[in-house]
Design a protein around this motif. Structure first.
Motif, short mmCIF file in Angstrom:
data_model
loop_
_atom_site.label_atom_id
_atom_site.label_comp_id
_atom_site.label_asym_id
_atom_site.label_seq_id
_atom_site.Cartn_x
_atom_site.Cartn_y
_atom_site.Cartn_z
N ASP A 35 3.43 9.62 7.87
CA ASP A 35 4.81 9.38 8.28
C ASP A 35 5.28 7.94 8.14
O ASP A 35 6.46 7.70 7.84
CB ASP A 35 5.05 9.88 9.71
N ALA A 36 4.37 7.00 8.39
CA ALA A 36 4.81 5.59 8.30
C ALA A 36 5.33 5.33 6.89
O ALA A 36 6.43 4.78 6.71
CB ALA A 36 3.64 4.67 8.64
N GLN A 37 4.57 5.77 5.88
CA GLN A 37 5.00 5.55 4.49
C GLN A 37 6.26 6.36 4.16
O GLN A 37 7.18 5.86 3.52
CB GLN A 37 3.88 5.97 3.53
N LYS A 39 8.59 7.40 6.16
CA LYS A 39 9.79 6.87 6.84
C LYS A 39 10.24 5.55 6.23
O LYS A 39 11.45 5.28 6.14
CB LYS A 39 9.53 6.74 8.33
N ALA A 40 9.29 4.73 5.80
CA ALA A 40 9.66 3.46 5.16
C ALA A 40 10.44 3.73 3.87
O ALA A 40 11.44 3.07 3.58
CB ALA A 40 8.41 2.64 4.87
#
Ligand code: BGC
Length: 612
Positions: A35-37, A39-40
């Motif tokens: 998710d971090a990637q 969302k970025a």
């Protein structure tokens, strides 16, 4: 090709009625760990780029190939008959994939495409691919390890063309054999569907979605596509209405999804069909509340071919209904431009919330990151080194094993089987004895399949008999079974002609007159008669059951006919057990082990199957 010692009967492990050999599987990586990637990347995207990711077009309807970049498409597909313009060779498919992917890589954010195809029993649209038995046959093997292996090989052959997404497995638990998609389901028993569906997901997605020879899987058709009531669909059951209560839905039709999600399936395809009058593709309860919230599905939903168009007379309104109910990507084969423009307008008008778009795109990107598509180190273009194994003897050996394990011996009067391979003469007959098209069934080269010499490689049962018998044995043939006098044994191969969704719905599953006559003609010669039935489902055997000395249900075995002769000539004892109930007559239908209020008195019970 592997050789088996002549006449050494090998009995595979005896398998109890519902017991399935299931390997212990490692837990897949959670998709939301990306998710971090995701969302970025989402933060950098315009509304147009986001909507593009939610759009899937059929390559054959692209108005201009550059539409892939113009509309920022997240995906393209090839539907059942959508072959490359230059024919359907391995090279042409690979070129087609690469050409689409290269256009996607020209966009500002260079997000690679998902390319989806139907992988119903192997990479079945491509010439020279190994065609495995349809799922009904795999269900009779009760062998999850084998199903995983079959799916692994399928994934390798798909990936050899660059294609990275399989619309498989079908985890339907079909309850009525009159449905034309019955053979796409492993079994009427949800317990078996659960185990084999998960095995297929593991096989397709590999030890992880980043494996070079893994593809993204898609459990379909969510939910109760196999539970529709007779007369509610088109023409009879397909895309109909499942009139069942929630308890039945959960007990019979949901288990395949529970285990597919546990196995890490990245996508799910909502069904064309309805549940108590509400189309699955419009149901917030099914798509969001149950699948995503309750079962914790973290991947994304892809609608079925033009399914969203069916939700309302106005396409824009239909889109709003489906996206708001939880659909993440829409298969809009021809109408992709309209979909893109309408969805954009719906967001601008506040009729579809921005948060829903962001959720859908996060889910799609999550999957793309999990597949390693965005890793700079790995090119998303086809890796042609995988083509060395495409349609290889090694792959065919596994398909042959799947064929012989799928065969169910229904009758064996006076030990007619196994046949002796060194007799003087064997007479072969029946419309499907030398017909690779019938042997493979639907979803083979063409969407609906085709009788005859399909242009793909393979061995018919007749050809397999010729190479199995001793060199002094004569094999004679007549389509109608005449001229068998004087032979030591006869084999008649009969059954259904190819069909797929819609066209395969049938009111009457009796054998046709040509088949009955071929068996009778053979019988008149006074020789032992073995009937091999090629069909996508149990059929009404009628007088053939009495006329035949032995009957083998071979389902739709695919390209490896030698799997049938492995059992006919006794190199292997049959181990297949029925994965569907076999009725006596049409009047008994629907009939299955899940029906509580109906007398269960079939011709052959679920789980039946003789051995030598
Ligand atoms: C079928 C799906 C298939 C899709 C794409 C539909 O008609 O119902 O099973 O994945 O077409 O070809």
């Amino acid at each position: 090709m592997k050789h088996f010692p002549a006449l050494a009967i090998r009995t595979l492990p005896v398998i109890a009625l519902c017991a399935v050999m299931a390997p212990a599987a490692p837990k897949p990586v959670a998709l939301d760990s990306y998710d971090a990637q995701a969302k970025a990347l989402l933060k950098q995207m315009t509304l147009e780029e986001k909507i593009g990711q939610m759009t899937q077009a059929d390559q054959m309807y692209l108005k201009d190939p550059n539409d892939i970049a113009t509309y920022f498409l997240g995906s393209v597909l090839s539907g059942g008959d959508s072959d490359p313009k230059d024919g359907n060779s391995l090279a042409a498919w690979t070129e087609l994939y690469d050409s689409c992917q290269k256009i996607a890589l020209k966009t500002r954010l260079k997000i690679p495409l998902l390319y989806g195809v139907d992988v119903v029993h192997g990479h079945n649209n491509v010439l020279g691919a190994v065609i495995f038995p349809h799922n009904i046959g795999l269900g009779c093997t009760r062998d999850a390890e084998l199903v995983e292996k079959v799916s692994q090989i399928t994934a390798q052959e798909v990936k050899a063309t660059g294609i990275n997404w399989a619309f498989a497995p079908c985890v339907a638990a079909p309850q009525d054999i009159r449905w034309g998609r019955i053979y796409e389901g492993y079994s009427e028993d949800p317990k078996l569907v659960k185990v084999l569906g998960a095995a297929a997901v593991r096989g397709l997605q590999g030890t992880g979605l980043k494996d070079p020879d893994a593809v993204l899987a898609c459990a379909k058709h969510y939910v109760a596509d196999g539970g529709t009531s007779f007369g509610t669909g088109s023409p009879l059951l397909d895309q109909g209405d499942a009139k069942v209560d929630e308890d039945t839905l959960r007990k019979i039709h949901l288990p395949g999804y529970v285990s597919a999600i546990d196995a890490g399936v990245g996508t799910v395809m909502p069904s064309y069909s309805s549940w108590n009058g509400v189309k699955c593709s419009a149901s917030k309860k099914l798509m969001t509340d149950i699948l995503k919230d309750e079962l914790g599905f973290q991947g994304f939903l892809i609608s079925d071919y033009n399914a969203v168009n069916q939700l309302a007379p106005d396409f824009k309104q239909a889109i709003a209904i489906s996206i708001n109910a939880g659909m993440d990507m829409v298969m809009a084969p021809e109408d992709y431009r309209e979909f893109y423009n309408d969805l954009k307008a719906l967001v601008e008008e506040g009729k579809v919330p921005q948060s829903r778009i962001d959720d859908a795109v996060t889910r799609i990107l999550r999957v793309k990151f999990a597949m390693g598509l965005m890793d700079k180190k790995h090119s998303p273009l086809a890796d042609r080194s995988l083509q060395a194994m495409f349609g290889s003897p090694e792959h065919r050996t596994v398909a042959r094993q799947a064929v012989r394990e799928s065969l169910v011996l229904l009758k064996n009067r006076k030990k007619t089987l196994p046949l002796d391979r060194s007799v003087k003469r064997v007479h072969v007959a029946g419309k499907s004895a030398d017909d690779l098209g019938n042997q493979c069934g639907g979803w083979t080269i063409d969407w609906q399949g085709k009788s005859g010499r399909v242009t793909t490689g393979g061995t018919t049962i007749y050809a397999a008999i010729q190479t199995t018998v001793s060199k002094d044995t004569k094999v004679t043939y007549s389509r109608d079974g005449t001229g068998a006098e004087g032979a030591d044994a006869g084999v008649v191969v009969i059954g259904e002609e190819p069909y797929a969704e819609m066209k395969g719905d049938k009111k009457d599953l009796s054998l046709d007159a040509e088949d009955i006559a071929a068996v009778k003609n053979m019988k008149k010669a006074g020789i032992p008669v073995v009937v091999v039935l090629i069909s996508g489902r149990p059929m009404i055997l009628g007088e053939v059951l009495e006329d035949a000395d032995a009957v083998v249900a071979a389902w739709l075995p695919g390209t490896e006919g030698e799997g049938v002769t492995d059992v006919l000539f006794g190199d292997f004892s049959p181990t297949g057990k029925l994965s569907y109930t076999w009725p006596r007559s049409m009047e008994q239908l629907p009939l299955n082990i899940n029906m509580k209020k109906v007398k269960y008195d079939p011709l052959f019970k679920y789980g039946y199957g003789l051995k030598y």
